[in-house]
Design an enzyme around this catalytic site. Sequence first.
Site, PDB file in Angstrom:
ATOM      1  N   HIS A  53     -22.528  75.225  99.178  1.00 51.50           N
ATOM      2  CA  HIS A  53     -23.144  74.401  98.319  1.00 51.50           C
ATOM      3  C   HIS A  53     -24.449  74.692  98.113  1.00 51.50           C
ATOM      4  CE1 HIS A  53     -22.014  71.217  95.644  1.00 51.50           C
ATOM      5  NE2 HIS A  53     -22.479  70.203  96.333  1.00 51.50           N
ATOM      6  N   PHE A  85     -30.987  65.615  97.692  1.00 49.75           N
ATOM      7  CA  PHE A  85     -29.424  66.018  97.869  1.00 49.75           C
ATOM      8  C   PHE A  85     -28.975  66.525  96.520  1.00 49.75           C
ATOM      9  CE2 PHE A  85     -30.038  64.095 101.969  1.00 49.75           C
ATOM     10  CZ  PHE A  85     -29.285  64.901 102.809  1.00 49.75           C
TER      11      PHE A  85
END
Length: 191
Positions: free
Chosen positions: A16, A61
């Site tokens: 990610h 995030f």
Amino acid sequence: MLGLGNPGERYARTRHNAGWQVLEELRQRWHALPGDGTGRYCEWRAEHRGRTVALVEPLTFMNLSGEALADWLGRNPGHDGALLVVVDDVYLPVGTLRFRARGSSGGHRGLDSIEQVLGTRDYERLRVGVGAVEASGLREHVLAEPEASDAGLLMDTIRVAADAVECWLDEGILAAMNRFNRRADKEAEQP
């Protein structure tokens, strides 16, 4: 330029964080210096062929990446509008790069967040292939480091992605698409 990822050492080398990893490669390559930053993003400034480039890593995030971009845009009102978002893509095999001038998020929540802030899908992005997985295992896949069999290819892809970003800066999106929208393990065409 915005490289998407998740903050913290636990996520540093996960799939990610491919966007952050590309920016890290460029930071080292260009000897970037710390720029302005807030609790929502970290910024590095570098010169590339006489052009000042901001490398921005959200400290939010992934799913809140747009908040970091909004904060950065608010603190940089003179920004000329050239934006490249570098992001991982589970729909592309490891070793594949894809530039796009616009388009949907493809279900990527980080890109969804960027679109909400910009109010448009018309922004340039570079997708870095991190390999596919069934939907039921998607979260675990992107939040894990690549297996040994893919790790070397992914690191090579990160370096080629940095080359691709330089092409984008120097020659624009069409040249970058023509040269780099292929597997990174296949040599890019030389100008």
